[in-house]
Design an enzyme around this catalytic site. Structure first.
Site, PDB file in Angstrom:
ATOM      1  N   HIS A 131      -8.199  -3.865  -1.233  1.00  0.00           N
ATOM      2  CA  HIS A 131      -7.454  -4.130  -0.013  1.00  0.00           C
ATOM      3  C   HIS A 131      -6.299  -2.928   0.054  1.00  0.00           C
ATOM      4  O   HIS A 131      -6.377  -2.161   0.913  1.00  0.00           O
ATOM      5  CB  HIS A 131      -6.709  -5.615   0.031  1.00  0.00           C
ATOM      6  CG  HIS A 131      -5.719  -5.868   1.312  1.00  0.00           C
ATOM      7  ND1 HIS A 131      -6.327  -6.439   2.050  1.00  0.00           N
ATOM      8  CD2 HIS A 131      -4.626  -5.316   1.560  1.00  0.00           C
ATOM      9  CE1 HIS A 131      -5.390  -6.521   3.412  1.00  0.00           C
ATOM     10  NE2 HIS A 131      -4.420  -5.714   2.798  1.00  0.00           N
ATOM     11  N   GLU A 132      -5.612  -2.734  -0.944  1.00  0.00           N
ATOM     12  CA  GLU A 132      -4.417  -1.725  -0.821  1.00  0.00           C
ATOM     13  C   GLU A 132      -4.987  -0.333  -0.812  1.00  0.00           C
ATOM     14  O   GLU A 132      -4.669   0.464  -0.120  1.00  0.00           O
ATOM     15  CB  GLU A 132      -3.430  -2.203  -2.078  1.00  0.00           C
ATOM     16  CG  GLU A 132      -2.841  -3.449  -2.162  1.00  0.00           C
ATOM     17  CD  GLU A 132      -2.158  -4.120  -0.969  1.00  0.00           C
ATOM     18  OE1 GLU A 132      -1.796  -3.313   0.043  1.00  0.00           O
ATOM     19  OE2 GLU A 132      -2.314  -5.181  -0.628  1.00  0.00           O
ATOM     20  N   TYR A 178      -4.872 -10.553   9.710  1.00  0.00           N
ATOM     21  CA  TYR A 178      -5.840 -10.234   8.588  1.00  0.00           C
ATOM     22  C   TYR A 178      -7.532 -10.695   8.990  1.00  0.00           C
ATOM     23  O   TYR A 178      -8.513  -9.812   8.799  1.00  0.00           O
ATOM     24  CB  TYR A 178      -5.466 -10.929   7.499  1.00  0.00           C
ATOM     25  CG  TYR A 178      -3.963 -10.449   6.887  1.00  0.00           C
ATOM     26  CD1 TYR A 178      -2.889 -10.497   7.546  1.00  0.00           C
ATOM     27  CD2 TYR A 178      -4.244  -9.556   5.682  1.00  0.00           C
ATOM     28  CE1 TYR A 178      -1.717  -9.801   6.797  1.00  0.00           C
ATOM     29  CE2 TYR A 178      -3.131  -8.884   5.072  1.00  0.00           C
ATOM     30  CZ  TYR A 178      -1.961  -9.033   5.671  1.00  0.00           C
ATOM     31  OH  TYR A 178      -0.610  -8.613   5.226  1.00  0.00           O
ATOM     32  N   HIS A 224      -6.030   0.464   2.844  1.00  0.00           N
ATOM     33  CA  HIS A 224      -4.758   0.925   3.554  1.00  0.00           C
ATOM     34  C   HIS A 224      -4.775   2.565   3.496  1.00  0.00           C
ATOM     35  O   HIS A 224      -3.843   2.977   4.391  1.00  0.00           O
ATOM     36  CB  HIS A 224      -3.470   0.211   3.075  1.00  0.00           C
ATOM     37  CG  HIS A 224      -3.519  -1.085   3.806  1.00  0.00           C
ATOM     38  ND1 HIS A 224      -3.323  -1.291   5.009  1.00  0.00           N
ATOM     39  CD2 HIS A 224      -3.187  -2.328   3.262  1.00  0.00           C
ATOM     40  CE1 HIS A 224      -3.164  -2.616   5.421  1.00  0.00           C
ATOM     41  NE2 HIS A 224      -3.049  -3.260   4.143  1.00  0.00           N
ATOM     42  N   ASP A 261       7.721 -10.120  10.718  1.00  0.00           N
ATOM     43  CA  ASP A 261       7.123 -10.821   9.660  1.00  0.00           C
ATOM     44  C   ASP A 261       6.497 -12.122  10.042  1.00  0.00           C
ATOM     45  O   ASP A 261       5.499 -12.586   9.767  1.00  0.00           O
ATOM     46  CB  ASP A 261       8.168 -11.523   8.428  1.00  0.00           C
ATOM     47  CG  ASP A 261       8.305 -10.565   7.506  1.00  0.00           C
ATOM     48  OD1 ASP A 261       8.042  -9.310   7.484  1.00  0.00           O
ATOM     49  OD2 ASP A 261       8.810 -10.933   6.503  1.00  0.00           O
ATOM     50  N   GLU A 320       0.966  -1.360  -0.087  1.00  0.00           N
ATOM     51  CA  GLU A 320       0.001  -0.117   0.062  1.00  0.00           C
ATOM     52  C   GLU A 320       0.815   1.411  -0.132  1.00  0.00           C
ATOM     53  O   GLU A 320       0.719   2.113   0.682  1.00  0.00           O
ATOM     54  CB  GLU A 320      -0.868  -0.054   1.137  1.00  0.00           C
ATOM     55  CG  GLU A 320      -0.270   0.026   2.572  1.00  0.00           C
ATOM     56  CD  GLU A 320       0.322  -1.353   3.288  1.00  0.00           C
ATOM     57  OE1 GLU A 320       0.272  -2.414   2.342  1.00  0.00           O
ATOM     58  OE2 GLU A 320       0.271  -1.599   4.434  1.00  0.00           O
ATOM     59  N   GLU A 375      -3.805  -4.527   9.184  1.00  0.00           N
ATOM     60  CA  GLU A 375      -4.410  -5.496   8.310  1.00  0.00           C
ATOM     61  C   GLU A 375      -5.970  -5.759   8.635  1.00  0.00           C
ATOM     62  O   GLU A 375      -6.579  -6.095   7.636  1.00  0.00           O
ATOM     63  CB  GLU A 375      -3.429  -6.509   8.229  1.00  0.00           C
ATOM     64  CG  GLU A 375      -1.956  -6.338   7.841  1.00  0.00           C
ATOM     65  CD  GLU A 375      -2.070  -5.844   6.409  1.00  0.00           C
ATOM     66  OE1 GLU A 375      -3.121  -5.923   5.594  1.00  0.00           O
ATOM     67  OE2 GLU A 375      -0.949  -5.305   6.078  1.00  0.00           O
TER      68      GLU A 375
END
Ligand code: BES
Ligand code: ZN
Length: 655
Positions: A340-341, A426, A344, A418, A316, A363
């Protein structure tokens, strides 16, 4: 209490935006002892993934002047940082990783003393710059001359052969979560917002784009400046303060096609028409998003469709979402990634997780918002299909993760951020918001959410601050509602609270019936009404598994696999989600004909979400699987971005 703890950091941010110093109290001692001006951030707001100490001195603007050298695979030049500090501060701590620092100078060009500290495998190194003590209300600039290394984890330098055109090299960056420090020496924490500008010099036959406005030397939008020697300089400016993980760069043979006056797509010329057609719904999505949760605050919304090695589905980056070419399916079936992006631009880029422990605030909110955009553009039925696919995937994740990692609020100290990038943030995050929506009603929920974005725009957000905001502005002391929602259980406890409700899609009823008939009752593949189904229904079909399946168990015969592959033409499937879903079944059965399909898929794109699970599936299949994994990886690894190869290296080892 956390709101107070964060108060200093955001007070500085605010002051920075207004050109003021936030702190008036003076301090005598060295900045090594925290000055007695305000409490250090409370434990929840402290970012354990940065060396920076923003309570003493913080970066408010970054000005880059870098040259891209495709032979050396380096970006080299300067970063000028605008610094705000408390009175008496005589040092600033920055984050760097794999950077070669040549010197650091003050605004007058005088060298400043600096120390590069010990390397931490996850965090990289602190770069501490020393200067004469700051006075009250002072802002100062320092300039760092440096160069990146060819292995910088945020950057991928592609040879011409790794692009669609095959003629020109390509460079792109990926900053999230803590990779920006491998190409920009700054305070690399999502809670430390910075404006930025850049002069990027690159070979004149390439085009440069960034997550910023593109300026001419005079400050207008237009063509780059020729430097002679075969180089051109491009200028950019981002005036909205952003977390450094959103600073992004792309350089390559790329061209632009518009959707409407404020949206469009960049990609390689040979891919431009296909991308323009596929992603055209973007324009409507921006309008739909604004109608839901308020104005889009970033000016343009463009997409950059990258070469196939882009390690994520999407990223994003403000004004310019980066996307994998695997969403160009030919039928617009995967455009939810754009929703989705785009979402953001509110959840994440305006209201930003203060630390990576609060990643679900980025998320989970975004998956919720994404689905609302999909519902408004494509209708309730499509939105429910995507919710059910998300729920299914969440159930698998809940079974596979240790319970402690299934809490929304994480403790990632000592771990790579990560590790938090999974369906908990999510899908459990989105499910939590849907639970609140269902309980209070959509109108009330939407009014709160819109207000949440407005109240907290350009601010970092912790889980505790979110709870405080929703209690103050939505629940307002209603004890019955408070206990019905179970909010503390949702964010601080593992698993799903008792008020979680599974979504239902009637469009999946015939799919499930066909799955039982084929997979369980061993019927023929010719009875599957594949051509009647959309991509989401096909994903549901290929995601079907017997109840209580033990991983690695063979549950289909070779004859069934061959029937399925032939009848549905799965060896030639063009939709990456479906190819992936098929290979997850076929490779787990050591189905030999699928190895060629896997090899082709794994050497033609580098999206980690597809690549890593497929290597894992192979890895679970004894010598047969491991031999194939090693052979395919040796061929594929040079294509992959460091984000993807770093993950696969840990599993398969470096070829
Ligand atoms: N911001 C993420 C990508 C990301 C997260 C990169 C954490 C690095 C660290 C992006 O918005 C995202 O979620 N992308 C998804 C696609 C989306 C449709 C769920 C992806 O890349 O798969
Ligand atoms: Zn996301």
């Amino acid at each position: 209490m956390t709101r107070k703890a964060l108060g200093l950091v955001s007070a500085l941010a605010l002051a920075a935006a207004m050109g003021l110093s936030a702190c008036s109290t003076t301090t005598g001692g060295s900045a090594m002892t925290p000055p007695a001006i305000a409490p250090a951030p409370g434990p929840e707001a402290v970012d354990v993934h940065t060396h920076a100490r923003p309570e003493i001195a913080r970066v408010v603007d970054v000005a880059l002047d870098l040259t891209a050298d495709f032979n050396a695979k380096t970006l080299a030049g300067t970063a000028t940082l605008d610094i705000l500090a408390i009175p008496g501060a005589n040092e600033i701590v920055l984050d760097i990783r794999d950077l070669d620092i040549q010197d650091v100078r003050d605004a007058a060009g005088q060298p400043l003393r600096y120390v590069v500290g010990d390397n931490d495998a996850v965090l990289g190194q602190p770069l501490t710059v020393y200067f004469p003590a700051f006075a009250a209300n002072e802002r100062r600039k320092i300039t760092i001359r440096y160069s990146t290394r060819p292995n910088a984890a945020a950057l991928q330098w592609l040879n011409p052969s790794q692009t669609a055109g095959g003629q020109k090299p390509y460079l792109f960056s990926q900053g999230q979560a803590i990779l920006t420090r491998t190409w920009v020496p700054t305070q690399d924490s999502p809670g430390i917002r910075q404006t930025y500008s850049a002069r990027i010099t690159a070979p004149e036959d390439l085009t440069v784009v960034m997550s910023a406005d593109h300026l001419t030397p005079n400050g207008e939008r237009a063509a780059p400046h020729s430097e002679g020697g075969g180089m051109k300089t491009w200028r950019f400016r981002m005036d909205n303060p952003i977390p450094p993980y959103l600073i992004a760069l792309g350089v390559g043979d790329i061209a632009f096609a518009p959707f409407d006056g404020r949206t469009g797509v960049w990609t390689e010329p040979s891919r431009l028409r296909a991308a323009q057609w596929e992603l055209e719904p973007t324009a409507q999505m921006v309008t739909a998003a604004e109608k839901l949760y308020g104005p889009y605050r970033w000016g343009r919304y463009d997409l950059l469709v990258l070469p196939p090695s882009f390690p994520f589905g999407g990223m994003e980056n403000p004004k310019l979402t980066f996307a994998t070419p695997t969403i160009i399916a030919g039928d617009r079936s995967l455009v939810s990634l754009v929703a989705h992006e785009l979402a953001h631009s509110w959840s994440g880029n305006l209201v930003t997780n203060a630390t990576w422990n609060d990643f679900w605030l980025n998320e989970g909110f975004t998956v919720y918002f994404e689905n609302r955009i999909m519902e408004s553009v494509y209708g309730h039925d499509r939105a429910m299909q995507e919710q059910v696919l998300g729920w299914d995937s969440l159930q698998d994740t809940l079974k596979s993760l240790p319970a402690a990692d299934t809490r929304l609020h994480l403790d990632l100290k000592g771990r790579d951020p990560d590790d938090g990038m999974n369906d908990i943030a999510y899908e459990k995050g989105a499910l939590f918001l849907r639970t609140i929506e269902r309980t209070v009603g959509r109108d009330r929920f939407d009014a709160w959410l819109r207000g949440y974005f407005d109240r907290n725009a350009y601010r970092p957000m912790t889980t505790a601050m979110f709870l405080e905001d929703i209690r103050d502005n939505l629940i307002k002391g209603d004890a019955a509602l408070e206990s019905q929602l179970q909010m503390d259980a949702w964010v601080y406890q593992p698993g799903l609270p008792s008020n979680a409700v599974a979504p239902v899609s009637h469009a999946f009823e015939p799919v499930d019936a066909a799955a039982v008939a084929f997979f369980k009752d061993k019927g023929p593949a010719s009875a599957i009404p594949w051509s009647d189904w959309n991509t989401q229904q096909r994903q549901r079909f290929l995601g079907w598994r017997p109840e209580g399946l033990r991983t690695g168990a063979d549950w289909l015969t070779n004859a069934q696999l061959a029937d399925l592959e032939r009848t549905l033409n799965l060896a030639n499937e063009g939709n990456a989600e479906l190819t992936f879903a098929w290979l997850q079944i076929a490779l787990a059965h050591r189905y030999q004909p699928s190895v060629a399909t896997a090899e082709k898929f794994l050497t033609s794109q580098g999206r980690r979400k597809f690549v890593l699970p497929l290597f894992q599936t192979l890895w679970n299949e004894g010598d047969w699987g491991r031999g194939n994994a090693r052979r395919i990886y040796a061929e594929a690894r040079p294509l992959y971005h460091p984000v993807t190869s770093g993950s696969v290296d840990q599993l398969v080892g470096r070829p």
